[in-house]
Design an enzyme around this catalytic site. Structure first.
Site, mmCIF file in Angstrom:
data_model
loop_
_atom_site.group_PDB
_atom_site.id
_atom_site.type_symbol
_atom_site.label_atom_id
_atom_site.label_comp_id
_atom_site.label_asym_id
_atom_site.label_seq_id
_atom_site.Cartn_x
_atom_site.Cartn_y
_atom_site.Cartn_z
ATOM 1 N N ASP A 4 43.588 31.334 49.590
ATOM 2 C CA ASP A 4 43.036 32.399 50.442
ATOM 3 C C ASP A 4 41.510 32.402 50.444
ATOM 4 O OD1 ASP A 4 42.890 33.383 47.878
ATOM 5 O OD2 ASP A 4 43.993 35.226 48.271
HETATM 6 C C1 LAN Z 1 42.253 36.012 40.231
HETATM 7 C C2 LAN Z 1 40.987 36.164 40.957
HETATM 8 C C3 LAN Z 1 41.037 35.811 42.413
HETATM 9 C C4 LAN Z 1 42.388 36.084 43.018
HETATM 10 C C5 LAN Z 1 42.411 36.169 44.562
HETATM 11 C C6 LAN Z 1 41.754 34.984 45.237
HETATM 12 C C7 LAN Z 1 41.650 37.421 45.004
HETATM 13 C C8 LAN Z 1 43.852 36.326 45.022
HETATM 14 O O1 LAN Z 1 43.921 36.549 46.395
HETATM 15 C C9 LAN Z 1 44.717 35.204 44.524
HETATM 16 C C10 LAN Z 1 44.744 35.220 42.987
HETATM 17 C C11 LAN Z 1 43.353 35.104 42.345
HETATM 18 C C12 LAN Z 1 42.947 33.657 42.420
HETATM 19 C C13 LAN Z 1 43.378 35.479 40.865
HETATM 20 C C14 LAN Z 1 44.589 35.178 40.057
HETATM 21 C C15 LAN Z 1 44.626 35.733 38.619
HETATM 22 C C16 LAN Z 1 43.264 35.698 37.953
HETATM 23 C C17 LAN Z 1 42.790 34.273 37.920
HETATM 24 C C18 LAN Z 1 42.334 36.568 38.831
HETATM 25 C C19 LAN Z 1 42.803 37.997 38.984
HETATM 26 C C20 LAN Z 1 41.088 36.606 37.971
HETATM 27 C C21 LAN Z 1 41.616 36.700 36.517
HETATM 28 C C22 LAN Z 1 43.105 36.334 36.553
HETATM 29 C C23 LAN Z 1 43.483 35.468 35.313
HETATM 30 C C24 LAN Z 1 44.963 35.129 35.354
HETATM 31 C C25 LAN Z 1 43.108 36.218 34.036
HETATM 32 C C26 LAN Z 1 43.556 35.563 32.765
HETATM 33 C C27 LAN Z 1 44.906 36.001 32.389
HETATM 34 C C28 LAN Z 1 46.010 35.222 32.434
HETATM 35 C C29 LAN Z 1 47.345 35.852 32.520
HETATM 36 C C30 LAN Z 1 45.964 33.734 32.383
#
Ligand code: LAN
Length: 657
Positions: free
Chosen positions: A397
């Site tokens: 996205d």
């Molecule tokens: C994020 C940040 C960006 C986010 C968007 C692009 C906004 C979304 O549309 C798709 C998913 C995504 C890429 C996403 C997935 C999960 C993340 C990476 C996070 C919320 C930022 C932190 C989180 C991550 C998993 C935190 C660490 C914890 C774990 C369970 C591994």
């Protein structure tokens, strides 16, 4: 009556123009020199104590004033009952984060007699002990000598030696999960533990109420506090764990060595291709922990990792330092800021857009990672990341939103993005589509949903594979709809992809007309995305799916004109009213209704009036409850949203009048 409504409507319209003008000035002020918007991306409470644990075990003290600011942050997050929640606004305490934060505060030099520390300790004792912490908590404690590796579910590094055809191969996991369990496998395989010292001995006493030497560790693997048990371990997981535990009694030495070497190679590769940023905050810390335990051999890797971790730390306006969920949300926030500014139709802020154009152009990913297949990496060229090009992992996205902005800006601003790079992003989006017609986050789905039965985390839901999501699918459908005219040579493939995406979105609509969002709270977000995706693909406002969605949203408006969903909505997967009207959720609902050409102007007028009433004199909107989320349970801050979405909604509203 009619004239009365019209009169009030013009009044709000006047207010709206003023609000938009102020909001634009506010956004301009917040843009950084590089053309992006950088915002607070804190929220999760398990990250910062992991960083502190690393600092302690690697003997790399945190200097002033950072140490003091971190302490400020940790205390600020303390709940009235003495505990720490999984995230900053959790409505219950968590054994996972409370144990880790307790340890962190003590390692930062806080006294066990401090009243706040004592209250934390009391909460831990009342709710059990760290024996009930969710698995990642136990894991970190092991590296500090505050839990015993015998009480950990095996995380065998040998899994990395399996052929990819094995259905549960680590390469098939969601990349975030994969990159967390990779350093964990190395640490588990080596049973890395820092040398015991006085503080550690003392902490064992404090945390386990003097019972440390009595614990029968191998019996504690499944122990979990009620508050940490969102996804209980499945029976399947427990039997796999039992089998692996037998192997751990006598692992094959040569095989283990080969497996550890392979894990290390993957860890170092991830460091290298991300310029040591790593995909997320957890593997950024854990990879650095790994290097610290490698001694002199890992010294250089450690130094680079340690230095880069600063990128994750954020000084907030209240004098505290927190750890962010990513190295930043820059690219993502910038794409929304651009779309919001474009919606105002003003030319006064071309300078702002010009700088944003630079940022978006300069942060597109122009190269695939080397040796991608051997490291389970999808193509990257043409994609956009969530933060910066240096981070380098492209996301579906983010690529879609980046691409939409690139097209919108290309006629107006130079230097332009080369056409072949734009075409590459279209190919990349096409290559990411799943068999179910949807798009996941970073990669295609690589294993079945049954994998969730092996989720060891307890506190997070849906982390095992990369699932198709409404938001990612909608964003790609929107981008591809715009790509049709620009790249006619790809139009057949694009057309088919859009049709399948639309089918996916339709299939995900809930009986009440809404869509559930996965990455923000929750139904207003999901429904906003879904409506935009469908409309971009040519679905009409009279389509029953759109009408039902609008009826859903209209039915959720509050008396003050706002919309508001509580963060627990995501956990419960059911609409839960928030405490007070929320400007960001109100904006999503408005944007969705307007995109669907919703006819009840009074609903929109009341919403617009709510937004203008809530604006501050400097054009900003005040902080509100956290609106981002991941893995169902953990809220996260998208602080820039409050400066972007209300302006965007008001601009569309003003234009629709
Ligand atoms: C994020 C940040 C960006 C986010 C968007 C692009 C906004 C979304 O549309 C798709 C998913 C995504 C890429 C996403 C997935 C999960 C993340 C990476 C996070 C919320 C930022 C932190 C989180 C991550 C998993 C935190 C660490 C914890 C774990 C369970 C591994």
């Amino acid at each position: 009556m009619q004239t009365h409504v019209v009169a009030r409507s013009t009044e709000v319209l006047g207010d709206a123009s003023l609000a938009i003008a102020r909001a634009l000035a506010n956004l301009e002020k917040r843009q950084d020199a590089g053309g992006s918007w950088r915002g607070d991306y804190g929220g999760p409470m398990f990250l910062l104590p992991m960083f502190v644990a690393l600092s302690y075990s690697s003997k790399r003290p945190i200097g002033e004033p950072q140490r003091a600011r971190i302490i400020t942050y940790l205390y600020r997050a303390q709940r009235v009952d003495g505990s720490i929640g999984l995230h900053a606004e959790a409505t219950v305490g968590s054994m996972f984060t409370t144990s880790l934060v307790y340890v962190a505060l003590r390692m930062l030099g806080e006294s066990q007699d401090d009243d706040r520390v004592a209250r934390m300790r009391t909460w831990i004792a009342r709710n059990g002990s760290p024996l009930g912490a969710a698995s990642w908590g136990k894991f970190v404690l092991c590296t500090l000598g505050l839990y015993d590796w015998r009480g950990i579910h095996p995380t065998p590094p040998e899994s990395w030696l399996l052929p990819y055809s094995v259905p549960f191969h680590p390469g098939r996991l969601w990349c975030h999960c994969r990159q967390v369990y990779l350093p964990m496998a190395w640490l588990y395989g080596t049973r890395s533990t820092m040398r015991e010292d006085d503080l550690v001995r003392q902490l064992r006493d404090e945390l386990y109420s003097g019972q440390w030497h009595r614990v029968d560790w191998s019996r504690e693997k499944d122990t979990v506090a009620e508050v940490d048990n969102y996804r209980p371990l499945s029976r399947a997981f427990k039997s796999v764990s039992r089998a692996l535990s037998r192997y751990e009694n006598r692992p094959i030495k040569r095989l283990r060595e080969r497996a550890l070497a392979s894990c290390l190679e993957h860890i170092r590769y991830e460091d290298r291709v991300t310029h040591d940023i790593d995909i997320g905050p957890v593997n950024a810390v854990l990879n650095t922990v790994v290097h610290s335990f490698r001694g002199t051999e890992g010294a250089d890797d450690f130094e680079r990792g340690w230095k880069r971790l600063q990128d994750y730390l954020w000084d907030d306006e209240l004098g505290a330092t927190k750890m962010q969920g990513y190295n930043s949300s820059q690219l993502w926030d910038t794409t929304f800021a651009v779309q919001a500014i474009l919606a105002t139709r003003t030319r006064t802020y071309d300078g702002v857009l010009q700088r944003a154009h630079h940022f978006i152009r300069d942060n597109q990913i122009t190269e695939d990672v080397p040796d991608a297949d051997a490291h389970y990496r999808h193509a990257s060229r043409g994609g956009w990341p969530f933060s910066t090009r240096a981070h380098g992992w492209p996301i579906t996205d983010c690529t879609a939103e980046g691409f939409k902005c690139a097209l919108a800006l290309e006629a107006r601003f130079t230097p332009e993005i080369p056409t072949d790079l734009l075409r590459e992003s279209v190919s990349l989006m096409l290559s990411w589509q799943n068999r179910d017609g949807g798009w996941a986050t970073y990669e295609r789905t690589r294993a079945g949903a049954w994998m969730e039965a092996l989720n060891p985390s307890q506190v997070f839901g849906d982390i095992m594979i990369d699932y198709s999501h409404v938001e990612c699918t909608s964003a790609c459908v929107q981008a591809l709809s715009e790509a049709r005219a620009r790249f006619p040579e790809l139009s057949d493939r694009i057309e088919r992809a859009i049709d399948r995406g639309v089918a996916f979105l339709r299939q995900r609509q809930r009986a009440d007309g809404s869509w559930e969002g996965a990455w923000a709270v929750c139904f207003t977000y999901g429904t906003w995305f879904a409506i935009h995706g469908l409309m971009a693909a040519g679905v009409t406002p009279r389509d029953p799916a759109i009408e039902r969605a609008c009826a859903f949203l209209a039915g959720k408006q509050r008396a003050d004109g706002s919309w508001s969903e509580h963060g627990d909505t995501c956990k419960r997967r059911q609409w839960t009213d928030g405490e007070r009207g929320h400007v960001v959720q109100t904006s999503w609902a408005m944007l969705a209704l307007m995109r669907a050409e919703y006819k009840d102007g009074e609903i929109l007028r009341r919403a617009a009036s709510f937004l203008t009433r809530r604006q501050e004199a400097d054009g900003s909107w005040a902080r509100e409850s956290l609106v981002g989320v991941f893995n169902r349970t953990c809220l996260i801050d998208y602080d820039n949203y409050r400066h972007i979405f209300p302006m965007w909604a008001l601009a569309e509203w003003e234009r629709s009048r």
